[in-house]
Design an enzyme around this catalytic site. Structure first.
Site, PDB file in Angstrom:
ATOM      1  N   HIS A  55      -3.738  -4.368  -9.331  1.00 55.91           N
ATOM      2  CA  HIS A  55      -4.720  -3.443  -8.745  1.00 55.91           C
ATOM      3  C   HIS A  55      -6.100  -4.076  -8.910  1.00 55.91           C
ATOM      4  O   HIS A  55      -6.425  -4.566 -10.011  1.00 55.91           O
ATOM      5  CB  HIS A  55      -4.650  -2.092  -9.457  1.00 55.91           C
ATOM      6  CG  HIS A  55      -5.589  -1.081  -8.902  1.00 55.91           C
ATOM      7  ND1 HIS A  55      -5.358  -0.433  -7.710  1.00 55.91           N
ATOM      8  CD2 HIS A  55      -6.782  -0.633  -9.355  1.00 55.91           C
ATOM      9  CE1 HIS A  55      -6.369   0.383  -7.460  1.00 55.91           C
ATOM     10  NE2 HIS A  55      -7.247   0.281  -8.441  1.00 55.91           N
TER      11      HIS A  55
ATOM     12  N   LEU B 277       3.942   3.871  -1.614  1.00 58.16           N
ATOM     13  CA  LEU B 277       4.550   4.189  -2.907  1.00 58.16           C
ATOM     14  C   LEU B 277       5.950   3.561  -2.951  1.00 58.16           C
ATOM     15  O   LEU B 277       6.693   3.647  -1.975  1.00 58.16           O
ATOM     16  CB  LEU B 277       4.647   5.714  -3.056  1.00 58.16           C
ATOM     17  CG  LEU B 277       5.044   6.228  -4.439  1.00 58.16           C
ATOM     18  CD1 LEU B 277       3.978   5.864  -5.476  1.00 58.16           C
ATOM     19  CD2 LEU B 277       5.250   7.724  -4.414  1.00 58.16           C
TER      20      LEU B 277
ATOM     21  N   LEU C 163       0.797  -1.236   0.000  1.00 56.57           N
ATOM     22  CA  LEU C 163       0.000   0.000   0.000  1.00 56.57           C
ATOM     23  C   LEU C 163       0.826   1.282   0.000  1.00 56.57           C
ATOM     24  O   LEU C 163       0.292   2.372  -0.030  1.00 56.57           O
ATOM     25  CB  LEU C 163      -0.950  -0.005   1.212  1.00 56.57           C
ATOM     26  CG  LEU C 163      -1.976  -1.155   1.190  1.00 56.57           C
ATOM     27  CD1 LEU C 163      -2.878  -1.080   2.402  1.00 56.57           C
ATOM     28  CD2 LEU C 163      -2.801  -1.127  -0.090  1.00 56.57           C
TER      29      LEU C 163
ATOM     30  N   ASN D 136       2.645  -4.474 -10.532  1.00 49.10           N
ATOM     31  CA  ASN D 136       1.669  -4.276  -9.460  1.00 49.10           C
ATOM     32  C   ASN D 136       0.340  -4.843  -9.930  1.00 49.10           C
ATOM     33  O   ASN D 136       0.050  -4.873 -11.134  1.00 49.10           O
ATOM     34  CB  ASN D 136       1.495  -2.788  -9.155  1.00 49.10           C
ATOM     35  CG  ASN D 136       0.470  -2.555  -8.044  1.00 49.10           C
ATOM     36  OD1 ASN D 136       0.476  -3.252  -7.025  1.00 49.10           O
ATOM     37  ND2 ASN D 136      -0.434  -1.610  -8.259  1.00 49.10           N
TER      38      ASN D 136
ATOM     39  N   ASP E 243      -0.415   3.477  -9.531  1.00 45.25           N
ATOM     40  CA  ASP E 243      -1.386   2.888 -10.481  1.00 45.25           C
ATOM     41  C   ASP E 243      -1.394   3.517 -11.863  1.00 45.25           C
ATOM     42  O   ASP E 243      -2.387   3.438 -12.579  1.00 45.25           O
ATOM     43  CB  ASP E 243      -2.813   3.015  -9.892  1.00 45.25           C
ATOM     44  CG  ASP E 243      -2.929   2.248  -8.575  1.00 45.25           C
ATOM     45  OD1 ASP E 243      -3.792   2.620  -7.771  1.00 45.25           O
ATOM     46  OD2 ASP E 243      -2.150   1.297  -8.371  1.00 45.25           O
TER      47      ASP E 243
END
Ligand code: GRF
Length: 208
Positions: free
Chosen positions: A108, A91, A89, A106, A149
């Site tokens: 999402h 950066l 969670l 990643n 994201d």
């Protein structure tokens, strides 16, 4: 191919990836688990399976945490070739993104660019999806750049959203395809089957 997996929570994506590795579906190994929450389920799983855990960043919750430069050095020294964020969670430090060009992924739990970015963590994504009235959601695997994201998308899987769904029902439906999708993309990454179009968009060579 040695992998680092970053977690912050229960680690269901870590467990699914590790199961795929043990089942020879991914030609890789989890060389280290990195977390901002060294007591989370993902870290517990790592310890149970003899996988080293690094706490990052240093914080009150994790005084044994390392700095960004120390983390990059440790991960590189372990021979790690790719980094998979899995329910992480925070950066990712720019130093890490730069140390692993086109090798930080990643997952999402929504169809980026929709419902992406800092505001949509954990259940918030699914609550927003239900509230918005959309009829599909899903999972996105993308390469990580230096923001949340926004990196180039590699793969997506769609799930239906029914009008009476609760956020929890959507979350469970999405989580299931996350596990499948991430294993598929990680396998492609470990076998160098991810190719890049001239316009800088990645895709797996076996994708339909
Ligand atoms: C889940 O909401 C998942 O959708 C997202 O991060 C959260 C925790 O995942 N990727 P995990 O169970 O810790 O892998």
């Amino acid at each position: 191919r040695k992998l680092a997996v970053f977690v912050s929570g229960g680690g269901s994506n870590l467990r699914a990836l590790h199961a795929s590795i043990l089942g020879d579906k991914i030609k890789g190994e989890v060389a280290v688990v990195v977390s901002d929450k060294p007591k989370c389920g993902g870290c517990e799983y790592a310890r149970e399976h003899g996988i080293p855990v690094i706490a990052f960043p240093r914080s009150k919750a994790a005084p044994e945490g390392v700095s960004a430069d120390q983390l990059v050095t440790m991960v590189l020294n372990l021979g790690v070739k790719a980094v998979l964020l899995a329910g992480y969670l925070k950066l990712v430090p720019a130093e890490l993104v730069r140390a692993f060009p086109r090798a930080v992924l990643n997952i999402h739990p929504a169809l980026l660019p929709a419902f992406g970015g800092q505001g949509y963590f954990g259940m918030h994504v699914h609550e927003a999806v239900v509230r918005s009235g959309v009829r599909v959601s899903g999972a996105t695997v993308h390469f990580v750049d230096e923001e949340f994201d926004t990196g180039p998308i590699v793969a997506q899987r769609v799930v239906p959203v029914y009008p009476l769904d609760s956020a929890q029902e959507v979350a469970q439906r999405v989580l299931k395809v996350e596990h499948e999708l991430y294993s598929w993309v990680a396998a492609a990454l470990c076998e160098d089957r991810i190719v890049w179009r001239e316009d800088g968009r990645p895709m797996s060579s076996d994708c339909s």
